[in-house]
Design a protein around this motif. Structure first.
Motif, PDB file in Angstrom:
ATOM      1  N   ARG A 264       0.860  -1.180  -0.106  1.00 40.95           N
ATOM      2  CA  ARG A 264       0.018  -0.137  -0.141  1.00 40.95           C
ATOM      3  C   ARG A 264       0.876   1.501  -0.079  1.00 40.95           C
ATOM      4  O   ARG A 264       0.395   2.377  -0.405  1.00 40.95           O
ATOM      5  CB  ARG A 264      -0.828  -0.105   1.333  1.00 40.95           C
ATOM      6  N   ASN A 265       1.967   1.311   0.507  1.00 40.99           N
ATOM      7  CA  ASN A 265       2.744   2.535   0.583  1.00 40.99           C
ATOM      8  C   ASN A 265       3.543   2.490  -0.532  1.00 40.99           C
ATOM      9  O   ASN A 265       4.485   3.575  -0.839  1.00 40.99           O
ATOM     10  CB  ASN A 265       3.598   2.554   1.794  1.00 40.99           C
TER      11      ASN A 265
ATOM     12  N   PHE B 263     -12.674   1.413   0.697  1.00 37.56           N
ATOM     13  CA  PHE B 263     -12.015   2.331   0.626  1.00 37.56           C
ATOM     14  C   PHE B 263     -12.721   3.717   0.121  1.00 37.56           C
ATOM     15  O   PHE B 263     -12.616   4.027  -1.056  1.00 37.56           O
ATOM     16  CB  PHE B 263     -10.744   1.950  -0.728  1.00 37.56           C
TER      17      PHE B 263
ATOM     18  N   SER C  99      -5.810   1.417  10.174  1.00 37.68           N
ATOM     19  CA  SER C  99      -4.985   0.522   9.686  1.00 37.68           C
ATOM     20  C   SER C  99      -3.773   0.965   9.744  1.00 37.68           C
ATOM     21  O   SER C  99      -2.554   0.443   9.115  1.00 37.68           O
ATOM     22  CB  SER C  99      -5.279   0.347   7.948  1.00 37.68           C
TER      23      SER C  99
ATOM     24  N   TYR D 250      -1.939   3.482   8.538  1.00 39.87           N
ATOM     25  CA  TYR D 250      -1.331   4.705   7.747  1.00 39.87           C
ATOM     26  C   TYR D 250      -1.941   6.100   8.300  1.00 39.87           C
ATOM     27  O   TYR D 250      -2.707   6.346   8.856  1.00 39.87           O
ATOM     28  CB  TYR D 250      -2.149   4.302   6.436  1.00 39.87           C
TER      29      TYR D 250
ATOM     30  N   SER E 285       1.690   8.689   2.495  1.00 38.47           N
ATOM     31  CA  SER E 285       1.118   8.045   3.663  1.00 38.47           C
ATOM     32  C   SER E 285       1.793   6.698   3.845  1.00 38.47           C
ATOM     33  O   SER E 285       2.341   6.079   3.024  1.00 38.47           O
ATOM     34  CB  SER E 285      -0.337   7.683   3.046  1.00 38.47           C
ATOM     35  N   ASP E 286       2.173   6.510   5.223  1.00 37.90           N
ATOM     36  CA  ASP E 286       3.113   5.306   5.487  1.00 37.90           C
ATOM     37  C   ASP E 286       2.445   4.744   7.020  1.00 37.90           C
ATOM     38  O   ASP E 286       1.870   5.311   7.627  1.00 37.90           O
ATOM     39  CB  ASP E 286       4.616   5.794   5.471  1.00 37.90           C
ATOM     40  N   ALA E 287       3.050   3.621   7.103  1.00 37.02           N
ATOM     41  CA  ALA E 287       2.584   3.083   8.278  1.00 37.02           C
ATOM     42  C   ALA E 287       3.729   2.143   8.809  1.00 37.02           C
ATOM     43  O   ALA E 287       4.593   1.731   8.147  1.00 37.02           O
ATOM     44  CB  ALA E 287       1.201   2.080   8.146  1.00 37.02           C
TER      45      ALA E 287
ATOM     46  N   ASP F 187      -4.724   8.188   8.673  1.00 35.11           N
ATOM     47  CA  ASP F 187      -5.375   7.809   7.347  1.00 35.11           C
ATOM     48  C   ASP F 187      -6.023   6.454   7.446  1.00 35.11           C
ATOM     49  O   ASP F 187      -5.795   5.503   6.996  1.00 35.11           O
ATOM     50  CB  ASP F 187      -4.350   7.584   6.288  1.00 35.11           C
TER      51      ASP F 187
ATOM     52  N   ASP G 188      -8.941   3.550   7.032  1.00 39.54           N
ATOM     53  CA  ASP G 188      -9.720   2.939   6.090  1.00 39.54           C
ATOM     54  C   ASP G 188     -11.123   3.291   6.180  1.00 39.54           C
ATOM     55  O   ASP G 188     -11.703   3.158   7.517  1.00 39.54           O
ATOM     56  CB  ASP G 188      -9.491   1.403   5.908  1.00 39.54           C
TER      57      ASP G 188
END
Lengths: 315, 358, 601
Positions: free
Chosen positions: B54-55, C312, C334, C336, C495-497, C571, C573
């Protein structure tokens, strides 16, 4: 309205009866009598006034000024074309966007002119292997649907040029990319037209004479043959501007066009599908301006075709 | 009688040679196209993004390994060669130790293997095959509507030259011809999808090919076709009918039509039998040249109406730099363009005896 | 084309058509009514209007007990749960996909992750009978060996038992050079061996203690679920690869609450209830994945009531959907977060703006932007800026304070840092202008954010150059000259997680800084803070949950103090759930984890 008209009348003298006219003057007289073409010229003049005068009325800073509390407002007295998703004034943005859209139209046609004339001239003049190699290549490019080619080219070159500043304004590097790729994917018809003109002209006596006098090939091409092919080139180039503006609109609509911070009519349409229901003004006004511009250019181009047609020149 | 058959025989022979020559000419043409497109696509983006989560990142070792396994580390001419003739005849290095030890598995385009999509891991041929009917439904319907309306409008306005009808028609055709597709499509959606719905009237669907709850019945498809076909048609009808009108005007002005009138034939007969027949000839060319590009679908229209056709397939995979799919779609279109050009030329010679194939 | 146009008598007809168009041009001639001066931007910071609560952070993973088998429910009619998917699955073989949409489907037909996560994102033993810990002997004292005891009542749909051999086979397939698998992480880096001691005992040996094992070793989260060895081993032996196996598109033999039935490309995927599911037959009869071409098609289908679950959802569609009254909006954490990455590199090839080296400058940049207002307007108040990278997770430190919107304070900080306003209104220091290159992808909401932020920074005398790249270019690695990975930016937004729901991340490790020697490096901030680096390395090897959380609290304090990381918005979901359904509880980690409990009226 006069700006564009004047380019066709280098010697703007009052028309005196029984005067001997140059071909250009004759063409201009014919064009003036073509009411559709005149209408197109007026329309085009109005549009040019819109984007030039408009930029003195609204500063670019105003066109870029956003205010989230005003987002997605419909047309009002304060914002005649409404506001966009971050509350920018759409009217002001169409002015600056229009400058870029027209610039793209003109600049990319200039590029396609250079390429198309060179390819067509060399192919038509030299014939033989040169002709078949160049024309095979032309044909190959023609066989690829133009929008597909544009998408590939836009992806290919999209990130290769950095943003730059010009006249104190900042432009996205993608502007140059879009001009280049539209120019480099639209020269093929022009090359064909120029080639066929060259094919017929090179057999003329004055060319044979030039050869006999030992004039160099390149000189013959650019000084003796090319000037006699200007009429179809002018027509093709004029109509080409309309096509280029539409191409920009499509490629930008698909999200591969000129990027922020530079606005164009085309990229104002980007993501418009999200706002079909709730904010139709977002896509209506830039779309309408594209339509009017293309329409005006088509009127003028069609009028020019009539006016420059040698078969009717003597009428 | 004998004389005629002989002429026909010679005709067929000449025609045969003409076709063979054209086909032979098409081969280098297709080759040049494939090279141009391949080079451009190879450099247009990163296909490995499709492998990312996803990233959007493919991490470390995976990236190096995939580049090697997909052959993306090879020089571009090797990759082109593999695309063209496959790699089952050469050794490749699959474990990254620098020693090529096993045969590849690809057959190459020349043996009917268009490769496998980097994104969907499906054979490209199969993906195209699934989209083709959708595109054909949309494009053939549009083409039929275009020809019928353009002929009708073009002829009537030519017969009523300089009338108010003719002038309005000419003006409208200019507007239609200059119309940007997004404006027209969004406008139609707004009027016939959104506005009618708000007014509580029956409205047209604006998305996809069918209503999910009903399924893909033909009634559904027809209903969903209306707006995209209208979008495609309005713009092309404008261009076609202008062309037909000017052709009609030219034909009507010719001697044999005047003779026909002088003979006292009814206007209707003259129009339909004589003028139309000749004016329609150039239409064949126009339609024929268009047909090849039919497979390309209408990218912008398909995108706006979410029509799952070839244009959309190309666009979606262009965004992901999915080389095998893009090459497959473009080569198929190029072949069909070449094919229909040939077919058009042949048809034309049948319809117009004045044409000779040189 | 031939001459088409007759000049005489023409304009009459045209004018009629075009009067309307000319009228539309009118503002060009007289745009007098329009104000020339730009309207003032709102000065007062608006208060964040109490957004609905994000899923509350849970405490340290409290292993819940394995769910007990329930009685098979009576099958009253045909209960079909329809889910709309805007992206089609690419391959149903987990080795060949890295697509979030496909990952979710494993919870139906390949539901054999050792551990799963519930709607609170807590780990639950799944195929493993209990979660291995040091206390129960599942994890060796040195933390390097983990032993899983597998359930013995789980069978593939053809009756073959699911055993430890299947997991070993999967490991072999992931590591085989003949398979172009999407990812080997972490099997190629930290795993030493995977062995089946007996059919119900799986032993994984690590090179180093590895804290994030729950989300990485035979988990749904990284698609390392087990493949049916008895089906695929013969295919591999015959073809030499699994790349072209039929099973990849038709996984007819599966394990889980639902079983694969059919896949019609571009249209739908169906899964049917598995009567022999080990927790009892699921309540629903069928799962129908409706493939929709895009967001607008999905929206239309949700409005028409054609789908029970929408995926989404775009924030801009939420107000419309809430009006419907037939669906609920589920906001699921999630991991993010939309973030700003500062380029802290000082290396000539990759260096960012020198001003960014100063933590106070970074803080000033954040203070100058009204992030709450951006979230309120652009994201319809559905979210708010995250405070830490681990918000919504057990490891988040609740004592960290968010940076408040305070443009005046920002100006003061910059003045104090020596960046004075120059003649053109732009700050400068030692002849260097404070002009930042702000790079993001071409997504609309990001472009809009850029324009808003540019204006707010301008007000404190910071100039920006806005750049957008399509995401496939943006995310390219250093080796492929990606603009972020090669440091061609000052501020980047994406966007990152972390390794959600595990807190691990490699984005600030010194060893991950990309360079010619390390082209795939993922530390795109080019940050090498020795203290932070040591803490990150320590947490990755700390298997004890509470001790690990403690380390993360230290990490977060450093990141907040030094302003190494800033979120523009959290961010989550967004899903829609039809009110006709019941028991649908999404997990941010494995969304469809409880599909066997889903029901519909």
């Amino acid at each position: 309205m006069a700006t564009l008209a004047e380019t066709f009348t280098p010697a703007a003298q009052p028309a005196v009866p029984h005067q001997v006219y140059s071909p250009m003057q004759l063409a201009w007289r014919k064009l003036r009598r073509n009411r559709a073409a005149v209408f197109g010229l007026v329309l085009l003049g109005a549009l040019i006034a819109y984007i030039i005068v408009g930029s003195f009325v609204f500063s670019e800073e105003y066109a870029n000024h956003n205010d989230l509390s005003l987002r997605l407002q419909g047309p009002s007295a304060e914002h005649p074309f409404g506001t966009d998703p971050i509350g920018r004034d759409i009217l002001a943005r169409t002015i600056y966007g229009g400058q870029i859209s027209l610039l793209i139209g003109l600049a990319s046609v200039a590029i396609s002119l250079v390429v198309g004339v060179l390819v067509g001239a060399f192919a038509g003049y030299y014939g033989g292997t040169v002709d078949s190699v160049l024309m095979r290549f032309t044909e190959a490019v023609l066989n690829i649907p133009s929008l597909f080619l544009l998408i590939i080219a836009a992806k290919y070159a999209g990130d290769k040029i950095r943003n730059f500043e010009l006249f104190g304004r900042e432009f996205s590097g993608s502007l140059i990319v879009i001009i280049l790729i539209i120019g480099l994917t639209s020269w093929m018809y022009l090359a064909r037209i120029v080639r066929s003109e060259f094919l017929s002209l090179k057999e003329r006596e004055y060319i044979t004479a030039a050869h006999a006098l030992g004039v160099k090939n390149l000189r013959i091409i650019f000084y003796h043959v090319l000037p006699n092919t200007t009429a179809p080139i002018i027509v093709a180039a004029t109509l080409g501007v309309a096509t280029a503006i539409l191409s920009e609109a499509y490629i930008s609509f698909l999200g591969l066009g000129v990027r922020a911070p530079t606005a164009t009519w085309g990229n104002m349409l980007e993501d418009a599908t999200r706002y079909i229901e709730n904010a139709p003004h977002i896509w209506f006004f830039p779309g309408l301006l594209i339509l009017i511009t293309v329409l005006a250019i088509n009127f003028v181009g069609d009028g020019l075709r009539d006016a420059l047609d040698p078969r009717t020149l003597t009428h | 009688m004998t004389c005629l058959t002989q002429r026909q025989a010679i005709g067929a022979q000449v025609m045969g040679r003409f076709i063979i020559r054209r086909v032979l000419q098409a081969i280098p043409l297709l080759f040049v196209i494939s090279v141009i497109v391949f080079v451009l696509i190879m450099n247009m983006g990163d296909p490995l993004t499709s492998f990312a989560g996803r990233n959007g990142l493919v991490k470390g070792k995976d990236r190096e390994r995939l580049i090697r396994q997909l052959g993306l580390d090879q020089p571009i001419y090797v990759q082109y060669l593999v695309w063209l003739v496959g790699n089952d005849w050469m050794k490749i290095d699959s474990d990254g130790d620098g020693v090529a030890e096993s045969n590849g598995t690809r057959l190459g385009v020349l043996r009917g293997d268009l490769g496998t999509s980097v994104v969907t891991r499906q054979p490209v041929l199969q993906m195209i095959w699934e989209r083709l009917p959708n595109t054909l439904i949309l494009m053939l319907t549009s083409e039929a509507v275009i020809v019928v309306f353009a002929l009708g409008l073009g002829i009537t306005s030519a017969l009523k030259q300089y009338s108010l009808y003719d002038n309005v028609f000419t003006g409208l055709s200019f507007v239609g011809y200059s119309m940007p597709v997004p404006l027209l499509a969004l406008g139609l959606i707004y009027i016939f999808g959104v506005y009618l719905k708000r007014a509580g009237l029956p409205y047209f669907p604006t998305v996809g090919m069918f209503e999910p709850s009903v399924g893909k019945t033909w009634e559904q498809v027809v209903w969903h076709l209306v707006l995209p076909v209208a979008t495609l048609s309005i713009i092309s009808i404008a261009a076609y009918s202008r062309f037909i009108r000017s052709n009609m005007l030219e034909v009507i002005g010719q001697d044999y039509i005047r003779t026909a009138r002088a003979k006292g034939l009814a206007n209707r007969t003259i129009t339909l039998k004589h003028a139309l027949k000749n004016a329609a000839l150039p239409i064949v060319t126009l339609v024929g040249l268009d047909l090849g590009f039919l497979l390309a679908g209408a990218l912008v229209t398909e995108t706006i109406f979410s029509w799952p056709g070839m244009g959309r397939l190309f666009y979606d995979h262009a965004l992901k730099s999915d080389l095998p799919v893009l090459m497959g779609v473009l080569m198929l279109i190029s072949i069909s363009v070449v094919f229909f050009q040939l077919l058009t030329d042949i048809t034309y010679t049948f319809l117009d005896p004045r044409i000779r194939y040189q | 084309m031939k001459r088409v146009f007759r000049k005489r008598n023409l304009v009459l007809g045209l004018l009629g058509v075009l009067v309307a168009l000319v009228a539309a041009c009118a503002p060009a001639a007289a745009p007098t009514a329009v104000p020339v001066a730009p309207t003032q931007a709102p000065a007062a910071p608006t208060q964040a209007p109490a957004p609905t609560q994000a899923p509350a952070p849970t405490n340290a993973p409290a292993p819940t007990t394995a769910p007990a088998p329930t009685q098979a429910p009576s099958t009253g009619g045909n209960k079909v749960i329809t889910i709309s998917y805007t992206q089609e699955a690419n391959s149903l073989n987990p080795l060949y996909t890295n697509q979030w949409f496909t990952f979710n489907l494993f919870d139906f037909y390949l539901d054999n992750g050792l551990i799963t996560f519930n709607d609170k994102n807590e780990p639950m033993p799944w195929i493993a009978k209990e979660i291995p810990t040091v206390e129960n002997g599942g994890i060796s004292a040195d933390g390097k060996v983990i032993t899983f005891h597998l359930r013995d009542d789980v069978k593939w749909s053809d009756g073959t038992p699911l055993t430890a051999d299947d997991y070993v086979f999967t490991y072999q397939m992931i590591m085989s050079d003949k398979n172009t698998v999407t990812s080997r992480d972490p099997f190629d880096t930290v795993v030493a061996s995977v062995e089946a001691k007996d059919p119900q005992t799986l032993v994984v040996t690590f090179k180093e203690p590895y804290a994030p094992w729950m989300t990485k070793i035979f988990s749904h989260l990284n698609a390392s679920v087990a493949l049916p060895k008895h089906i695929l081993q013969p295919v591999f032996d015959k073809d030499g690869t699994l790349d072209n196996a039929d099973w990849n598109r038709k996984p007819t033999v599966g394990v889980g609450p639902f079983l694969f039935k059919e896949w019609e490309s571009g249209s739908h995927l169906t899964f049917e209830a598995n009567p022999d599911f080990w927790l009892g037959r699921p309540k629903a009869d069928q799962i129908f994945i409706r493939i929709v071409p895009d967001d607008s098609a999905q929206l239309a289908a949700i409005k028409a009531g054609d789908v029970d679950v929408g995926v989404f959802i775009s924030p801009s569609d939420v107000p419309d959907l809430e009006k419907l009254g037939t669906v609920e909006i589920a906001k699921v954490q999630s991991g993010y977060k939309e973030l700003w990455n500062f380029n802290l590199s000082t290396d000539d090839a990759t260096k960012g703006h020198p001003a960014l080296q100063d933590a106070n400058v970074r803080r000033a940049l954040v203070m100058a932007v009204d992030r709450n207002k951006i979230d309120q307007e652009l994201l319809y108040g559905l979210t708010k800026p995250a405070v830490t990278f681990w918000d919504g997770m057990a490891q988040a430190d609740p004592t960290i304070q968010p940076i408040k919107y305070d443009p005046e304070g920002a100006k003061k900080l910059l003045d104090d840092a020596g960046w004075k306003v120059g003649a053109d209104g732009i700050r400068e220091k030692d002849g260097v202008k404070l002009k930042l290159r702000y790079v993001t992808t071409t997504r609309e909401v990001r472009q809009n954010t850029q324009a808003i932020v540019q204006q707010q920074w301008k007000e404190i005398g910071v100039d920006t150059e806005l750049v957008n790249h399509p995401s496939d270019v943006f995310f390219n690695s250093y080796g492929d000259k990606g603009p972020i990975a090669t440091g061609q930016y000052d501020i980047a937004e994406w966007s990152d997680a972390p390794n959600f729901p595990d807190p691990d991340t490699a984005r600030w490790l010194c060893s991950e800084i990309p360079s010619d020697a390390n082209p795939p490096g993922g530390n795109w901030e080019f940050l090498c803070d020795k203290e932070l680096d040591a803490l990150f390395q320590k947490q990755a090897q700390t298997v004890d949950a509470n001790a690990r959380t403690e380390i993360f609290h230290q990490i977060q304090k450093i990141i907040a103090d030094k302003v190494y990381w800033v979120s523009i918005w959290d961010d989550p979901d967004l899903w829609t759930i039809s009110k006709k359904t019941s028991n649908i509880k999404f997990s941010g980690a494995t969304p469809f984890w409880n599909s066997y409990e889903w029901d519909k009226q």
